[in-house]
Write an enzyme that holds these catalytic residues in place. Structure first.
Site, short mmCIF file in Angstrom:
data_model
loop_
_atom_site.label_atom_id
_atom_site.label_comp_id
_atom_site.label_asym_id
_atom_site.label_seq_id
_atom_site.Cartn_x
_atom_site.Cartn_y
_atom_site.Cartn_z
N SER A 192 1.23 1.02 -0.10
CA SER A 192 1.77 1.64 -1.32
C SER A 192 3.05 2.37 -0.98
CB SER A 192 1.03 2.29 -2.28
OG SER A 192 0.11 3.15 -1.72
N HIS A 242 0.35 -4.04 -5.01
CA HIS A 242 1.86 -4.07 -4.88
C HIS A 242 2.08 -5.45 -4.44
CE1 HIS A 242 2.33 0.31 -5.65
NE2 HIS A 242 1.41 0.34 -4.95
N LYS A 298 1.47 -2.45 -12.05
CA LYS A 298 2.62 -2.50 -11.17
C LYS A 298 3.36 -3.67 -11.89
CE LYS A 298 0.55 1.11 -8.98
NZ LYS A 298 -0.50 1.00 -8.08
#
Ligand code: PLP
Length: 386
Positions: free
Chosen positions: A179, A207, A239
């Protein structure tokens, strides 16, 4: 710490002395990749909204529509009366999307990681974690009560050595895309090592999901890995999908055991159904509009080549997370402030989020950015880091 004013002041003073005090800024409005803060418009280069879906009207409408049918709250945990039709449909969509037998919803990625680790590792077992894993995986390892070891970042031979010496049952956990660094874990080798030692493997793809892989299925698709190789896949909605919440996907029995054991599943209120409905809409949109993924990756490459031409030192990342390592917390804050003055919001990331001495700018790109915004950022970066 004692309950008195001096102790509080000393604790806060120490945070200030190390330049680690954290502040919030209130965002007054969003429009595409820009935000208004203190009446000033800033280009936002630090959100995790990689595909530009967080403010998407179709997703907001799905949320509003579901709220008008199901109300705002779930009223109970999933195992009591909180599990609704939108939750059930989202779990089916996620199982199909990830190519696994089942998926289980969680209120946050933090809670999903606590669940994935603590349901499969307990006192008497060993948990092996990448040194740069997200804080929630580290906390999960500590909470599990298992013996806790961290291996050097993405170091497969260090992991193999640790597994070879291990007499206990083991669980390995890693971020798919790290991250704060944007690099991709060496998943095929990690999976082979874990499998050889019959160790569980948890991949947190917060991610990677929506960004990597030819159809946005994330880091596993990028490497062509299946449920057999990665039994526990954690994904988050906050995200690339632009909403809120998380899931774990796996085989039937894996999900069944999680449901029986995971305290962050059992002892918490179910995610609101409107959030589940919005997430279904986001998942569909993300698959239909593959241009979003292509665009954010193209902007990332544009940034990298422009920055390299100006001799800005970049990290080894091809994902929309592009860190620029500055060094001390104080210096990172100063650079972030200078960018803010130039109209760019790029957060300084400091310890303990990253190791001491590696305070950095964490630049992230979104499908909502334009090429000229990216070019302007590179120019500003080059003048403030000089
Ligand atoms: C954001 C993040 C989480 C936590 O997810 P939330 O849904 O925000 O709690 C977990 N793991 C990684 C790698 C993350 O970046």
């Amino acid at each position: 710490m004692k309950r008195n004013k001096q102790s509080l002041e000393a604790a806060l003073g120490e945070i200030d002395r190390r330049h680690l005090r954290r502040h919030r800024r209130t965002v007054e409005s969003h429009s595409s990749s820009s935000v208004v803060v203190d009446g000033r418009e800033l280009v936002n280069f630090c959100s995790n909204d990689y595909l530009g879906l967080a403010q998407h009207p179709a997703i907001a409408n799905a949320m509003a529509q579901a709220a008008s049918v199901h109300g705002a709250g779930s009223g109970a945990s999933h195992l009591v009366t909180g599990h609704g039709i939108e939750h059930a449909k989202l779990e089916e969509d996620l199982a199909a999307f990830t190519g696994r037998e089942r998926a289980l919803l969680f209120s946050t990625g933090y809670m999903a990681n606590l669940a994935a680790v603590t349901a499969f590792a307990e006192r008497g077992d060993t948990v092996l974690l990448d040194r740069l894993n997200h804080a929630s995986l580290i906390d999960a390892g500590l909470l599990s009560g298992a013996r806790f070891k961290r291996y050097a970042h993405s170091d497969v031979s260090a992991l193999k050595d640790a597994l070879r010496d291990e007499t206990r049952s083991a669980l390995v956990a890693t971020d798919g895309v790290f991250s704060m660094d944007g690099d991709v874990a060496p998943l095929p080798d990690l999976a082979a090592a874990a499998s050889e030692h019959e160790a569980w493997l948890v991949v947190d793809d917060a991610h990677g999901l929506g960004v990597l892989g030819s159809s946005g299925r994330g880091t596993l698709e990028h490497f062509g890995l299946s449920a057999r190789e990665v039994p526990l896949l954690v994904g988050t909605f906050g995200k690339a999908l632009g909403t809120f919440g998380a899931f774990i996907a796996g085989d039937n029995d894996v999900i069944e055991l999680l449901m029986q054991r995971a305290r962050t599943y059992i002892f918490t209120t179910a995610l609101p159904q409107p959030v589940a409905a919005a997430t279904r809409a986001a998942l569909a949109l993300m698959q239909k509009e593959s241009w979003r993924r292509e665009k954010v990756l193209a902007l990332t490459q544009r940034f990298r080549s422009a920055a390299q031409q100006l001799s800005i030192t970049l990290a080894d990342s091809n994902t929309p997370i592009q860190p620029v390592i500055i060094g001390t917390a104080e210096a990172a804050l100063a650079v972030s402030k200078a960018l803010l003055d130039a109209g760019f919001w790029v957060a300084a990331i400091r310890p303990p989020t990253v190791p001491p001495g590696t305070a950095r700018l964490r630049i992230t790109f979104s499908a909502d950015h334009t090429e000229s915004q990216v070019d302007a950022l590179v120019d500003a970066l080059s003048s403030v880091t000089r």
